[in-house]
Design a protein around this motif. Structure first.
Motif, short mmCIF file in Angstrom:
data_model
loop_
_atom_site.label_atom_id
_atom_site.label_comp_id
_atom_site.label_asym_id
_atom_site.label_seq_id
_atom_site.Cartn_x
_atom_site.Cartn_y
_atom_site.Cartn_z
N ILE A 1 0.83 -1.20 0.00
CA ILE A 1 0.00 0.00 0.00
C ILE A 1 0.87 1.25 0.00
O ILE A 1 0.67 2.17 -0.81
CB ILE A 1 -0.94 0.01 1.22
N PHE A 2 1.84 1.31 0.91
CA PHE A 2 2.67 2.50 1.03
C PHE A 2 3.56 2.69 -0.20
O PHE A 2 3.68 3.81 -0.72
CB PHE A 2 3.54 2.42 2.29
N SER A 3 4.19 1.62 -0.68
CA SER A 3 5.07 1.76 -1.84
C SER A 3 4.26 2.14 -3.07
O SER A 3 4.68 3.00 -3.87
CB SER A 3 5.84 0.46 -2.09
N GLY A 4 3.09 1.53 -3.24
CA GLY A 4 2.26 1.84 -4.39
C GLY A 4 1.78 3.28 -4.39
O GLY A 4 1.93 4.01 -5.38
N LEU A 5 1.23 3.74 -3.27
CA LEU A 5 0.68 5.09 -3.20
C LEU A 5 1.76 6.17 -3.26
O LEU A 5 1.62 7.16 -3.99
CB LEU A 5 -0.15 5.27 -1.92
N PHE A 6 2.83 5.98 -2.51
CA PHE A 6 3.85 7.03 -2.47
C PHE A 6 4.71 7.06 -3.72
O PHE A 6 5.03 8.14 -4.23
CB PHE A 6 4.71 6.89 -1.21
N ILE B 1 4.86 10.55 -6.13
CA ILE B 1 5.96 10.94 -7.02
C ILE B 1 5.41 11.53 -8.31
O ILE B 1 5.90 12.56 -8.81
CB ILE B 1 6.87 9.74 -7.33
N MET B 2 4.38 10.90 -8.87
CA MET B 2 3.79 11.40 -10.11
C MET B 2 3.17 12.78 -9.89
O MET B 2 3.29 13.67 -10.73
CB MET B 2 2.76 10.43 -10.66
N PHE B 3 2.50 12.95 -8.75
CA PHE B 3 1.89 14.25 -8.45
C PHE B 3 2.95 15.34 -8.33
O PHE B 3 2.82 16.42 -8.91
CB PHE B 3 1.08 14.17 -7.15
N ILE B 4 4.01 15.06 -7.56
CA ILE B 4 5.05 16.07 -7.36
C ILE B 4 5.71 16.43 -8.69
O ILE B 4 5.96 17.61 -8.98
CB ILE B 4 6.11 15.57 -6.35
N SER B 5 6.01 15.41 -9.51
CA SER B 5 6.69 15.69 -10.79
C SER B 5 5.80 16.50 -11.72
O SER B 5 6.30 17.33 -12.50
CB SER B 5 7.11 14.38 -11.46
N ALA B 6 4.49 16.28 -11.65
CA ALA B 6 3.57 17.10 -12.45
C ALA B 6 3.40 18.48 -11.83
O ALA B 6 3.35 19.50 -12.54
CB ALA B 6 2.21 16.41 -12.57
N ILE C 1 0.62 2.84 -9.59
CA ILE C 1 0.39 2.42 -8.20
C ILE C 1 0.33 0.90 -8.11
O ILE C 1 1.01 0.27 -7.28
CB ILE C 1 -0.92 3.03 -7.66
N LEU C 2 -0.49 0.29 -8.96
CA LEU C 2 -0.69 -1.16 -8.91
C LEU C 2 0.55 -1.91 -9.39
O LEU C 2 0.88 -2.98 -8.86
CB LEU C 2 -1.91 -1.54 -9.74
N GLY C 3 1.25 -1.36 -10.38
CA GLY C 3 2.46 -2.01 -10.87
C GLY C 3 3.56 -2.04 -9.83
O GLY C 3 4.24 -3.05 -9.64
N ILE C 4 3.72 -0.93 -9.10
CA ILE C 4 4.73 -0.87 -8.03
C ILE C 4 4.32 -1.77 -6.86
O ILE C 4 5.16 -2.47 -6.28
CB ILE C 4 4.92 0.58 -7.57
N ALA C 5 3.04 -1.75 -6.52
CA ALA C 5 2.56 -2.64 -5.45
C ALA C 5 2.83 -4.09 -5.81
O ALA C 5 3.19 -4.91 -4.94
CB ALA C 5 1.06 -2.42 -5.23
N ASN C 6 2.70 -4.44 -7.08
CA ASN C 6 2.95 -5.82 -7.50
C ASN C 6 4.43 -6.18 -7.49
O ASN C 6 4.78 -7.34 -7.30
CB ASN C 6 2.36 -6.07 -8.90
N ILE C 7 5.31 -5.20 -7.69
CA ILE C 7 6.74 -5.47 -7.54
C ILE C 7 7.03 -5.85 -6.09
O ILE C 7 7.74 -6.83 -5.81
CB ILE C 7 7.58 -4.24 -7.95
#
Length: 315
Positions: free
Chosen positions: A146-151, A156-161, A199-205
């Motif tokens: 949850i934490f890795s996916g959301l953050f 990260i995507m929000f900050i970069s945008a 989010i889901l791709g990172i959570a799956n990693i």
């Protein structure tokens, strides 16, 4: 410390989990808001990459210190501090240097932007440290996905945008000693929907990593999500999160947030589905963990390429 040892310590191959959301957030800002500031881009790149490497090195160092069983389960191979016989003091020094670079670049970015970056950056730093360090690190609980996916996928995507688009997304200002937060709710919701595949791709990693380590984690008292729900349920969740990501991509196209050209992203479903099947049959760090990273890169890398092409076409 030799370059090879350093790259293994920071697990450089996994840095795509932070770099791809960063790049996609930048491309999204260019596509939707026609904004790009090179200095902001470079400062965030240095801060994000340095901090990501620092937290990975810290996680490996913490695992090295806390391991209850130091033989079997490939421990001698999986932990680079052990396999490369690194000196713990040098590892700690390296972590400190990486954190210094990350903080310095982050402060410079705040000075170029506003307080919202300070707030979100500070929160991200705190979660990153708590992920690997503390009495009960997040990585040792069933919250890592949850934490890795959301953050990593959304924040990260929000900050970069945001460092490109500024108050067209949100703003945080001080007025008479009062903090005033203004949010363009629709844009934030759309950006969140855009970030769902990341989010889901990172959570799956993270989930794939924990599935591969389930026996070792039980031995070392790391109570990750697969330990709680079992291997079979974890594998089912692994599959469903990918399918949910593709549903999100289709929804974004129908909403007009993504151009029709992004339909080409759906072609990645075929190799991704094949990799899901391979991982379901065998879950090991050596043979199949990398498939989760490849799936993440295919799905989200294709989005970056296609959206970049859409930008060029519009020009």
């Amino acid at each position: 410390m030799a370059i090879k040892k350093f790259l293994q310590l920071v697990e450089i191959k996994t840095k795509t989990a932070s770099m791809i959301p960063f790049l996609f957030g930048t491309v999204y800002a260019i596509f939707r808001f026609q904004e790009f500031k090179l200095e902001h881009f470079l400062l965030m790149l240095f801060s994000l990459l340095s901090f990501d490497m620092a937290t990975t090195a810290l996680n490996n160092f913490y695992d090295y210190k806390k391991a209850a069983r130091k033989h079997g389960y490939g421990y001698e191979i999986h932990n680079p501090i052990v396999s490369y016989r690194m000196k713990p003091a040098r590892v700690v020094l390296l972590i400190g240097i990486l954190l210094l670079i990350a903080v310095s670049a982050g402060i410079a970015l705040v000075l170029q932007t506003d307080l919202l970056i300070l707030l979100l950056g500070g929160l991200s730093f705190a979660v990153g440290i708590l992920y690997s360090f503390g009495p009960i690190p997040i990585s040792r609980m069933p919250l890592g996905e949850i934490f890795s996916g959301l953050f990593m996928g959304f924040v990260i995507m929000f900050i970069s945008a945001y460092i490109q688009a500024g108050d067209r997304l949100a703003s945080l200002t001080l007025e008479g000693g009062v903090a005033v937060l203004q949010v363009h709710l629709l844009e934030i919701v759309l950006l969140f929907l855009v970030s769902v595949p990341a989010i889901l791709g990172i959570a799956n990693i993270m989930l794939a990593n924990n599935i591969c380590d389930i026996e070792e984690d039980i031995e070392n008292k790391r109570y990750t999500l697969p330990v709680y729900i079992g291997r079979a349920n974890a594998l089912m969740l692994f599959r469903l999160m990918y399918y949910a990501a593709f549903i999100d991509l289709i929804v974004l196209i129908f909403l007009g947030v993504n151009p029709l050209l992004c339909l080409l992203t759906l072609l990645t479903l075929f190799p991704i589905n094949k990799n899901i099947g391979r991982f379901t049959k065998l879950q090991t760090k050596k043979d199949t963990f990398g498939l989760a990273v490849k799936n993440f890169m295919m799905m989200n890398g294709a989005r970056i390429i296609i959206l970049s092409a859409a930008i060029l076409i519009s020009l």
